[in-house]
Write an enzyme that holds these catalytic residues in place. Structure first.
Site, PDB file in Angstrom:
ATOM      1  N   SER A 153       0.838  -1.196   0.000  1.00 54.08           N
ATOM      2  CA  SER A 153       0.000   0.000   0.000  1.00 54.08           C
ATOM      3  C   SER A 153       0.878   1.254   0.000  1.00 54.08           C
ATOM      4  CB  SER A 153      -0.937  -0.064   1.221  1.00 54.08           C
ATOM      5  OG  SER A 153      -1.974   0.849   1.096  1.00 54.08           O
TER       6      SER A 153
ATOM      7  N   ARG B 103     -11.705   6.409  10.009  1.00 55.66           N
ATOM      8  CA  ARG B 103     -11.214   5.028   9.963  1.00 55.66           C
ATOM      9  C   ARG B 103     -12.303   4.070   9.478  1.00 55.66           C
ATOM     10  NH1 ARG B 103      -6.598   2.255   9.196  1.00 55.66           N
ATOM     11  NH2 ARG B 103      -6.509   0.362  10.420  1.00 55.66           N
TER      12      ARG B 103
ATOM     13  N   ASP C  67      -8.701  -6.689  -4.485  1.00 56.07           N
ATOM     14  CA  ASP C  67      -8.308  -5.356  -3.988  1.00 56.07           C
ATOM     15  C   ASP C  67      -8.884  -4.297  -4.936  1.00 56.07           C
ATOM     16  OD1 ASP C  67      -7.060  -3.009  -3.179  1.00 56.07           O
ATOM     17  OD2 ASP C  67      -5.045  -3.859  -3.089  1.00 56.07           O
TER      18      ASP C  67
ATOM     19  N   HIS D 249      -8.024  -5.348  -0.091  1.00 57.19           N
ATOM     20  CA  HIS D 249      -6.719  -4.697  -0.016  1.00 57.19           C
ATOM     21  C   HIS D 249      -5.873  -5.210   1.156  1.00 57.19           C
ATOM     22  CE1 HIS D 249      -3.747  -1.551  -0.330  1.00 57.19           C
ATOM     23  NE2 HIS D 249      -4.030  -1.100   0.873  1.00 57.19           N
ATOM     24  N   ASP D 250      -6.494  -5.360   2.326  1.00 55.04           N
ATOM     25  CA  ASP D 250      -5.731  -5.777   3.511  1.00 55.04           C
ATOM     26  C   ASP D 250      -5.236  -7.221   3.425  1.00 55.04           C
ATOM     27  OD1 ASP D 250      -5.397  -3.501   4.980  1.00 55.04           O
ATOM     28  OD2 ASP D 250      -6.957  -3.916   6.469  1.00 55.04           O
TER      29      ASP D 250
HETATM   30  C1  LIG Z   1       0.204  -2.210   7.004  1.00 51.00           C
HETATM   31  C2  LIG Z   1       0.470  -1.444   8.122  1.00 51.00           C
HETATM   32  O1  LIG Z   1       1.395  -0.841   8.035  1.00 51.00           O
HETATM   33  S1  LIG Z   1      -0.252  -1.478   9.577  1.00 51.00           S
HETATM   34  C3  LIG Z   1      -1.827  -1.201   9.750  1.00 51.00           C
HETATM   35  C4  LIG Z   1      -2.487  -2.495   9.788  1.00 51.00           C
HETATM   36  N1  LIG Z   1      -3.269  -2.617  10.920  1.00 51.00           N
HETATM   37  C5  LIG Z   1      -4.503  -2.247  10.861  1.00 51.00           C
HETATM   38  O2  LIG Z   1      -4.969  -1.769   9.852  1.00 51.00           O
HETATM   39  C6  LIG Z   1      -5.250  -2.472  12.134  1.00 51.00           C
HETATM   40  C7  LIG Z   1      -6.720  -2.534  11.917  1.00 51.00           C
HETATM   41  N2  LIG Z   1      -6.989  -3.414  10.857  1.00 51.00           N
HETATM   42  C8  LIG Z   1      -7.354  -4.686  11.058  1.00 51.00           C
HETATM   43  O3  LIG Z   1      -7.605  -5.188  12.118  1.00 51.00           O
HETATM   44  C9  LIG Z   1      -7.383  -5.406   9.783  1.00 51.00           C
HETATM   45  O4  LIG Z   1      -8.654  -5.827   9.530  1.00 51.00           O
HETATM   46  C10 LIG Z   1      -6.368  -6.516   9.751  1.00 51.00           C
HETATM   47  C11 LIG Z   1      -6.135  -6.821   8.300  1.00 51.00           C
HETATM   48  C12 LIG Z   1      -5.039  -6.029  10.298  1.00 51.00           C
HETATM   49  C13 LIG Z   1      -6.794  -7.730  10.552  1.00 51.00           C
HETATM   50  O5  LIG Z   1      -7.779  -8.448   9.862  1.00 51.00           O
HETATM   51  P1  LIG Z   1      -8.519  -9.707  10.520  1.00 51.00           P
HETATM   52  O6  LIG Z   1      -7.530 -10.582  11.225  1.00 51.00           O
HETATM   53  O7  LIG Z   1      -9.351 -10.296   9.446  1.00 51.00           O
HETATM   54  O8  LIG Z   1      -9.383  -9.070  11.674  1.00 51.00           O
HETATM   55  P2  LIG Z   1     -10.798  -8.378  11.541  1.00 51.00           P
HETATM   56  O9  LIG Z   1     -10.809  -7.395  10.463  1.00 51.00           O
HETATM   57  O10 LIG Z   1     -11.854  -9.435  11.501  1.00 51.00           O
HETATM   58  O11 LIG Z   1     -10.903  -7.591  12.924  1.00 51.00           O
HETATM   59  C14 LIG Z   1     -10.854  -8.280  14.148  1.00 51.00           C
HETATM   60  C15 LIG Z   1     -11.300  -7.317  15.228  1.00 51.00           C
HETATM   61  O12 LIG Z   1     -12.676  -6.960  15.026  1.00 51.00           O
HETATM   62  C16 LIG Z   1     -13.437  -7.294  16.187  1.00 51.00           C
HETATM   63  N3  LIG Z   1     -14.751  -7.699  15.749  1.00 51.00           N
HETATM   64  C17 LIG Z   1     -15.058  -8.710  14.928  1.00 51.00           C
HETATM   65  N4  LIG Z   1     -16.417  -8.773  14.770  1.00 51.00           N
HETATM   66  C18 LIG Z   1     -16.940  -7.774  15.477  1.00 51.00           C
HETATM   67  C19 LIG Z   1     -18.275  -7.306  15.702  1.00 51.00           C
HETATM   68  N5  LIG Z   1     -19.327  -7.876  15.121  1.00 51.00           N
HETATM   69  N6  LIG Z   1     -18.443  -6.247  16.512  1.00 51.00           N
HETATM   70  C20 LIG Z   1     -17.376  -5.638  17.103  1.00 51.00           C
HETATM   71  N7  LIG Z   1     -16.094  -6.027  16.916  1.00 51.00           N
HETATM   72  C21 LIG Z   1     -15.894  -7.088  16.108  1.00 51.00           C
HETATM   73  C22 LIG Z   1     -12.654  -8.439  16.819  1.00 51.00           C
HETATM   74  O13 LIG Z   1     -13.012  -8.562  18.181  1.00 51.00           O
HETATM   75  C23 LIG Z   1     -11.235  -7.970  16.592  1.00 51.00           C
HETATM   76  O14 LIG Z   1     -10.963  -6.954  17.535  1.00 51.00           O
HETATM   77  P3  LIG Z   1      -9.450  -6.632  17.986  1.00 51.00           P
HETATM   78  O15 LIG Z   1      -8.653  -6.388  16.728  1.00 51.00           O
HETATM   79  O16 LIG Z   1      -9.593  -5.401  18.842  1.00 51.00           O
HETATM   80  O17 LIG Z   1      -8.969  -7.833  18.742  1.00 51.00           O
HETATM   81  N1  LIG Z   2      -4.980  -1.270   6.791  1.00 52.55           N
HETATM   82  C1  LIG Z   2      -3.697  -0.754   6.447  1.00 52.55           C
HETATM   83  C2  LIG Z   2      -3.515  -0.627   4.993  1.00 52.55           C
HETATM   84  C3  LIG Z   2      -4.056   0.636   4.403  1.00 52.55           C
HETATM   85  O1  LIG Z   2      -3.525   0.812   3.143  1.00 52.55           O
HETATM   86  C4  LIG Z   2      -3.432   0.535   7.185  1.00 52.55           C
HETATM   87  O2  LIG Z   2      -4.318   0.965   7.904  1.00 52.55           O
HETATM   88  O3  LIG Z   2      -2.354   1.078   7.091  1.00 52.55           O
END
Ligand SMILES: CC(=O)SCCNC(=O)CCNC(=O)[C@H](O)C(C)(C)COP(=O)(O)OP(=O)(O)OC[C@H]1O[C@@H](n2cnc3c(N)ncnc32)[C@H](O)[C@@H]1OP(=O)(O)O
Ligand SMILES: N[C@@H](CCO)C(=O)O
Length: 384
Positions: free
Chosen positions: A159, A229, A324, A357-358
């Site tokens: 990204s 967000r 994506d 994308h993620d």
């Molecule tokens: C690339 C970079 O440089 S870093 C930045 C990357 N990090 C992020 O973007 C952080 C936020 N993003 C995410 O969490 C992204 O979705 C990912 C890709 C990192 C993780 O994806 P997945 O493993 O599929 O997790 P998912 O998207 O299902 O989210 C899980 C979270 O949602 C919560 N959740 C799931 N369903 C629900 C719901 N119905 N209601 C409320 N919360 C919920 C889970 O409890 C979990 O919470 P937590 O992360 O606080 O433990």
């Molecule tokens: N979910 C990632 C990828 C965005 O491009 C982030 O928040 O940085």
């Protein structure tokens, strides 16, 4: 340079501080300039095994260790570690918080300095200059030089991290043996700029934003940042992923209502929004999304993307994900065409995935094998 000002959390980041500062594309010099970073693995005696990992919009330098603010695992623990594609037994991995970020590198949350480098006792806030992806990369180059590394084995990123990998190859071609731009593009599309603008508008319309001077009242524009967000997070997934995760499942509300979360997907988005506010700064969000919007590598080279890479000896690994829609495969193909026109050495793979994308952050074994194989091939070639 005092780094932390209320209401921002106190974290003791590992940082390199450059007293002479950094000249920016906007014409301003920011001094001193700090780069917060983490390293994993060991630099070999020949200093030839260094891999720079560039993070995406809201990532930071905590790639493979618990995040100091949230305690959650690092954002690329799937990929970085012993025996993994970014193999800490073989490579010395560096990740720096981007310039303009909010995890210790110079950015809107850090103390503002005057032209003589004196601290002014308040954060930069919206007085922080406009920065570009190239400025971020120049700051990283300072760090890499500071660590005594003259050529990186590779620069890898997804990204916005992929934009940085491309900018490294274009700006410092002699310093990058290989570049792996993943789930990215050589410019930010109109649609992506449009989504960023919705996020910025959400922040700026929060009464707590106070024209960017929210620290004065010891609070942050949590509602605006959270909505920013939520919108952005939708673009990181796909319709299939949202349907698979939540479908039309209800939260169990007892009556028809519009005031609370009715559907699981709403609750999920609100969760993503509220947890984000705990780790990210609103003014950094404005600064970095703008830097992404400005990114246009062809424009930096007279309108000719191939000119950015002509004569390059860098090897490229370009990867996209089939679902994506933020950085679609068509963008990666356009990049590959330009690299071919520049006679660059390039491999390209489109990974079949319904995660959107993620996907680049998630368990995607085919992607991991392809990236790991590419890096190992480069390392073999250099005798690392
Ligand atoms: C690339 C970079 O440089 S870093 C930045 C990357 N990090 C992020 O973007 C952080 C936020 N993003 C995410 O969490 C992204 O979705 C990912 C890709 C990192 C993780 O994806 P997945 O493993 O599929 O997790 P998912 O998207 O299902 O989210 C899980 C979270 O949602 C919560 N959740 C799931 N369903 C629900 C719901 N119905 N209601 C409320 N919360 C919920 C889970 O409890 C979990 O919470 P937590 O992360 O606080 O433990
Ligand atoms: N979910 C990632 C990828 C965005 O491009 C982030 O928040 O940085």
């Amino acid at each position: 340079m005092s780094a932390h000002i209320a209401p921002f959390p106190q974290v003791d980041h590992q940082r390199a501080v450059f007293a002479d500062g950094l000249a920016l594309d906007c014409g301003m010099t920011i001094a001193p300039m700090a780069v917060a970073y983490r390293t994993y693995g060991t630099l070999n005696a020949a200093r030839s095994n260094a891999v720079l990992v560039c993070h995406a919009l809201t990532g930071d330098q905590y790639v493979a260790e618990p995040h100091p603010l949230t305690g959650k695992p690092g954002w690329w623990e799937t990929i970085l570690g012993p025996g993994k594609p970014l193999d800490t037994d073989r490579y010395f991995l560096i990740c720096a918080n981007v310039l303009g970020g909010c995890m210790g590198s110079t950015g809107p949350r850090e103390e503002m300095t005057d032209s003589a480098g004196r601290g002014l006792g308040r954060p930069w806030g919206t007085d922080f200059p406009s920065i570009t992806i190239r400025d971020m990369v120049r700051a990283q180059k300072r760090l890499v030089d500071h660590l005594g590394i003259s050529r990186l084995l590779a620069v890898v990123g997804g990204s916005m991290g992929g934009m940085q990998a491309l900018e490294w190859a274009a700006t410092f071609p002699g310093s990058v043996f290989a570049a792996a731009p993943i789930a990215t593009a050589a410019h930010h599309s109109a649609q992506n700029i449009a989504f960023n603008e919705v996020g910025r508008a959400a922040i700026q319309s929060d009464p707590a934003w106070k024209a960017g001077r929210y620290w004065e009242e010891g609070r942050v524009p949590a509602q605006g940042l959270s909505v920013a967000r939520m919108v952005a997070h939708i673009t990181y997934l796909s319709e299939q992923a949202l349907t698979r995760k939540f479908g039309r499942r209800l939260r169990g509300a007892s009556a028809l209502t519009f005031l609370e979360d009715v559907f699981e997907v709403e609750s999920y988005l609100r969760h993503q929004g509220s947890t984000f506010v705990r780790r990210f700064d609103a003014n950094s969000y404005l600064t970095i999304t703008r830097a992404m919007d400005y990114f246009d590598l062809a424009q930096e080279h007279g309108g000719d993307l191939a000119a950015a890479f002509r004569g390059t000896r860098t090897r490229f690994f370009v990867a996209s994900f089939s679902s994506d829609w933020l950085f679609p495969t068509t963008e990666s193909r356009a990049l590959v065409r330009a690299l071919n026109a520049a006679a660059a050495n390039v491999s390209f793979v489109e990974i079949e995935s319904d995660k959107g994308h993620d996907a680049f952050l998630l368990e995607e074994p085919v992607f991991h094998r392809a990236l790991g194989g590419f890096l190992a091939g480069c390392a073999d070639r250099l005798g690392v």
